[in-house]
Design a protein around this motif. Structure first.
Motif, short mmCIF file in Angstrom:
data_model
loop_
_atom_site.label_atom_id
_atom_site.label_comp_id
_atom_site.label_asym_id
_atom_site.label_seq_id
_atom_site.Cartn_x
_atom_site.Cartn_y
_atom_site.Cartn_z
N THR A 1 -84.85 -12.86 54.07
CA THR A 1 -85.49 -11.62 54.48
C THR A 1 -86.79 -11.94 55.21
OG1 THR A 1 -84.60 -10.50 52.52
CG2 THR A 1 -86.36 -9.38 53.70
N TYR B 1 -74.19 -16.29 51.47
CA TYR B 1 -72.88 -16.76 51.93
C TYR B 1 -72.63 -18.14 51.34
CZ TYR B 1 -75.91 -18.88 55.53
OH TYR B 1 -76.89 -19.55 56.19
N ILE C 1 -78.01 -17.95 62.60
CA ILE C 1 -78.53 -16.69 62.07
C ILE C 1 -79.92 -16.84 61.46
CG2 ILE C 1 -76.26 -15.69 61.62
CD1 ILE C 1 -76.48 -16.60 58.75
N GLU D 1 -80.05 -15.42 50.13
CA GLU D 1 -80.32 -14.42 51.16
C GLU D 1 -81.64 -14.74 51.86
OE1 GLU D 1 -82.13 -13.29 47.34
OE2 GLU D 1 -80.06 -13.72 47.95
N HIS E 1 -85.73 -7.66 58.46
CA HIS E 1 -84.40 -8.22 58.73
C HIS E 1 -83.85 -8.84 57.44
CE1 HIS E 1 -84.93 -7.92 63.14
NE2 HIS E 1 -86.20 -8.16 62.87
N TYR E 2 -82.59 -8.58 57.17
CA TYR E 2 -81.97 -9.08 55.93
C TYR E 2 -80.63 -9.73 56.26
CZ TYR E 2 -79.43 -9.06 51.50
OH TYR E 2 -78.69 -9.43 50.40
N THR E 3 -80.42 -10.94 55.74
CA THR E 3 -79.14 -11.64 55.79
C THR E 3 -78.72 -11.95 54.37
OG1 THR E 3 -79.67 -12.63 57.94
CG2 THR E 3 -77.89 -13.64 56.68
N PRO F 1 -71.75 -14.20 57.19
CA PRO F 1 -72.10 -13.56 55.92
C PRO F 1 -71.54 -12.14 55.85
CG PRO F 1 -73.98 -13.60 57.39
CD PRO F 1 -72.92 -14.42 58.05
N GLY G 1 -76.88 -1.92 60.30
CA GLY G 1 -76.32 -3.07 59.60
C GLY G 1 -74.84 -3.25 59.84
N TYR H 1 -71.27 -4.78 57.64
CA TYR H 1 -70.59 -5.34 56.48
C TYR H 1 -69.28 -5.94 56.95
CZ TYR H 1 -68.07 -5.91 52.13
OH TYR H 1 -67.35 -6.45 51.09
N ASN I 1 -73.05 -9.45 54.64
CA ASN I 1 -74.04 -8.40 54.89
C ASN I 1 -75.14 -8.90 55.81
OD1 ASN I 1 -73.35 -6.02 53.01
ND2 ASN I 1 -73.21 -7.81 51.66
N ARG I 2 -75.40 -8.11 56.83
CA ARG I 2 -76.56 -8.31 57.71
C ARG I 2 -77.09 -6.93 58.10
NH1 ARG I 2 -76.08 -12.56 62.48
NH2 ARG I 2 -78.34 -12.36 62.24
#
Length: 248
Positions: A142, A122, A232, A140, A117-119, A89, A55, A57, A91-92
Motif C-alpha cells: 500500500t 499473491y 506492479i 500486500e 494504491h493497494y495491491t 494478484p 479497482g 478483482y 486484488n488491485r
C-alpha cells in the motif's frame, strides 16, 4: 518456401505459425465516483470534494501454452517464464479524494488531493526453495501519493485607450443648428497588460509526492534478478517533484 528446381519460381509457401494457445480470463472491474458540492448545505461555497474508488478483482486466469497441454492457473501468482507480462494478484485498487477551491475567491485555482494504491497478496514462485514445498505468500503493498497545485487567476485589467491613436481620421458631424463639426474618433489602440501579474497570470504551480511513507516493495523470492515484482511495484521509494507550467 519451395521453388521449381529448373526455373527457380516459387511453387509453394508454408506458414506453420498458428495461434494454438488459449487463455481464459474472468474478473470484475469496478469504479465509483462521488462529487460533493459544499454549496448545497446553504452556508456558502467552500469548494467541491471528489471521491473515487477504482479497482479490479481477478478471479480466474488460465493459460494453455500448447494445444496438447493442460491449462495452468496463474491468477493470484507471481508469473515468470510465460508470455504474460507481470504478476496477477487477485486484488488491485486505488481510492482518492480531491478538493477544488470555490469559484470567485483566491482559492478558485487551488486543487489538492490524495491517492492510496493497494495491491493484494499473491503467491510467490519459489516452491522449490520454500520449506515443505509450499510457496510463500507475498505480502500486500500500500502506498500514498499527494498532489497540490495552484493556478494563478488574476482579474483582467480595465481596458485603457492610448490617447491620440485612431484607426480612421476625424469625421464631420452635422449639428442640430445645421452646422458641421469635426469630431475625433474613439481610439482603437490599448495598452498591453504588463508587470509581474501579467507574467504570473495563468501559471500553474504543482507539487507532487509519491509513496509518502517510503514503503519498500514486498520481497519476491522468485524474482532472482531484483527480489521484487517490478511489473506492479516500484523500488524508487519516496519521490517528489515540483512543476511550473506557463503558456504564452
Amino acid at each position: 518456401m519451395s521453388r521449381d528446381p529448373t526455373t527457380g519460381a516459387i511453387t509453394e509457401i508454408i506458414n506453420p505459425d498458428l495461434n494454438l494457445t488459449r487463455a481464459v480470463v474472468e474478473g470484475v472491474d469496478y469504479e465509483a465516483i462521488y462529487s460533493l458540492d459544499s454549496s448545497i448545505f446553504g452556508r456558502g461555497d467552500f469548494g467541491k470534494f471528489t471521491f473515487t474508488l477504482n479497482g479490479t478483482y481477478l478471479s480466474r486466469f488460465e493459460l494453455q501454452p500448447t494445444p496438447v497441454s493442460k491449462r495452468i492457473g496463474l491468477s493470484g501468482e507471481f508469473v515468470s517464464g510465460f508470455s504474460v507480462t507481470g504478476s496477477l494478484p487477485h486484488n488491485r485498487a486505488f481510492v482518492s479524494a480531491f478538493y477544488d477551491g470555490p469559484a470567485d475567491s483566491w482559492l478558485a485555482g487551488f486543487d489538492t488531493g490524495a491517492t492510496i494504491h493497494y495491491t493484494g497478496q499473491y503467491q510467490d514462485d519459489n516452491i522449490n526453495l520454500a520449506p515443505e514445498g509450499k510457496a510463500r505468500k507475498v505480502r500486500e503493498w500500500t502506498t500514498l501519493d499527494l498532489i497540490a497545485s495552484y493556478r494563478f487567476n488574476f482579474p483582467s485589467p480595465a481596458a485603457a485607450q492610448v490617447p491620440g491613436l485612431a484607426k480612421d481620421g476625424g469625421k464631420n458631424v452635422k449639428m442640430p443648428d445645421g452646422k458641421e463639426k469635426n469630431v475625433l474618433p474613439a481610439s482603437t489602440a490599448e495598452y498591453n497588460p504588463c508587470g509581474w501579474r501579467a507574467w504570473l497570470n495563468g501559471t500553474i504551480l504543482t507539487l507532487v509526492m509519491q509513496n509518502v511513507f517510503d514503503s519498500d516493495p514486498p520481497f519476491v523470492g522468485g524474482a532472482f534478478e531484483n527480489n521484487y515484482d517490478e511489473s506492479i511495484a516500484d523500488v524508487r521509494g519516496r519521490f517528489w517533484y515540483v512543476q511550473l507550467k506557463k503558456k504564452f
